[in-house]
Design an enzyme around this catalytic site. Structure first.
Site, PDB file in Angstrom:
ATOM      1  N   ASP A 216      -5.124  -5.131 -18.507  1.00  0.00           N
ATOM      2  CA  ASP A 216      -4.080  -4.210 -18.984  1.00  0.00           C
ATOM      3  C   ASP A 216      -4.273  -3.744 -20.432  1.00  0.00           C
ATOM      4  O   ASP A 216      -3.306  -3.379 -21.102  1.00  0.00           O
ATOM      5  CB  ASP A 216      -2.674  -4.831 -18.838  1.00  0.00           C
TER       6      ASP A 216
ATOM      7  N   GLY B  19       0.761  -1.239   0.000  1.00  0.00           N
ATOM      8  CA  GLY B  19       0.000   0.000   0.000  1.00  0.00           C
ATOM      9  C   GLY B  19       0.792   1.290   0.000  1.00  0.00           C
ATOM     10  O   GLY B  19       0.293   2.313   0.469  1.00  0.00           O
TER      11      GLY B  19
ATOM     12  N   LEU C  82      -8.902  -9.503 -11.315  1.00  0.00           N
ATOM     13  CA  LEU C  82      -9.612  -8.825 -12.389  1.00  0.00           C
ATOM     14  C   LEU C  82     -10.869  -8.170 -11.817  1.00  0.00           C
ATOM     15  O   LEU C  82     -11.562  -8.756 -10.988  1.00  0.00           O
ATOM     16  CB  LEU C  82     -10.011  -9.818 -13.481  1.00  0.00           C
TER      17      LEU C  82
ATOM     18  N   HIS D 137       0.217   0.522 -13.827  1.00  0.00           N
ATOM     19  CA  HIS D 137       0.974  -0.668 -14.200  1.00  0.00           C
ATOM     20  C   HIS D 137       2.460  -0.317 -14.196  1.00  0.00           C
ATOM     21  O   HIS D 137       2.840   0.727 -14.730  1.00  0.00           O
ATOM     22  CB  HIS D 137       0.544  -1.159 -15.587  1.00  0.00           C
TER      23      HIS D 137
ATOM     24  N   ASN E 200      -6.069   2.127 -13.474  1.00  0.00           N
ATOM     25  CA  ASN E 200      -5.071   1.233 -12.899  1.00  0.00           C
ATOM     26  C   ASN E 200      -3.681   1.795 -13.179  1.00  0.00           C
ATOM     27  O   ASN E 200      -3.460   2.457 -14.181  1.00  0.00           O
ATOM     28  CB  ASN E 200      -5.200  -0.155 -13.544  1.00  0.00           C
TER      29      ASN E 200
END
Length: 194
Positions: A147, A14, A89, A106, A104
């Site tokens: 993604d 986190g 997912l 990545h 998101n």
């Protein structure tokens, strides 16, 4: 812009979650309303609780149960969802409920090194194995295909041939800490000032 309630979905330690919460602390426009984790032992939950943000543990059965997850989102009046190291997912019903309002981060320059199994250290090891001269972070919209959502922004950092996967991870993480909260803020301003 009215106040936007943000939910942060996490699976691990986190650091991004904490960074986002601290960034928006005291904001008149954005409130970190909820931190959701699929793992009860995720240290992100401890970080969030220390900073006064409510938390919820949502296991796989609950994550895929609209009758559980949607009332949770409504209870905290969630307007926008940020995945910050969230591994499962996202179910289609949640994507449908929040069109282009789930993003998101990545730890690579998509479309390279994305997809199933490409998270955390696996990504940095693949970048090293390919002999890449740069890596970076990608922020993208979440779609039903892992993604593959539209890329919002990418930030890059140079790599040296001597960098280990740990070095690559550290360089990429600096980008996340510096840029991710600002990207979220800019997106929210665009989306909710209409």
């Amino acid at each position: 812009m009215t106040k936007v309630n943000l939910a942060i979905f996490v699976s691990g330690s986190g650091t991004n979650c904490e960074n986002i919460i601290k960034y928006f602390a005291g904001s008149e426009r954005v409130r970190c309303a909820l931190v959701v984790s699929n793992k009860a032992d995720a240290y992100a939950l401890v970080r969030a609780e220390r900073l006064g943000v409510p938390t919820a543990v949502v296991g796989k059965p609950q994550l895929n149960d609209a009758d559980f997850l949607m009332p949770l989102m409504r209870r905290y009046a969630v307007d926008f969802i940020v995945l910050a190291g969230f591994l499962p997912l996202v179910p289609n019903f949640l994507i449908d409920a929040y069109p282009r309002r789930i993003i998101n981060i990545h730890p690579a320059l998509l479309p390279k090194y994305g997809g199933k199994g490409m998270w955390g250290h696996h990504v940095h090891e693949a970048v090293k194995a390919a002999g890449e001269t740069e890596t970076g972070m990608t922020v993208h919209y979440v779609t039903p295909v892992c993604d593959s959502g539209d890329i919002i922004v990418q930030y890059r950092v140079a790599l040296s041939p001597d960098d280990t996967p740990d070095d690559i991870a550290a360089k990429e993480h600096v980008l996340e800490m510096e840029h991710f909260p600002k990207v979220i803020e800019e997106l929210l301003e665009k989306e909710f000032s209409k």
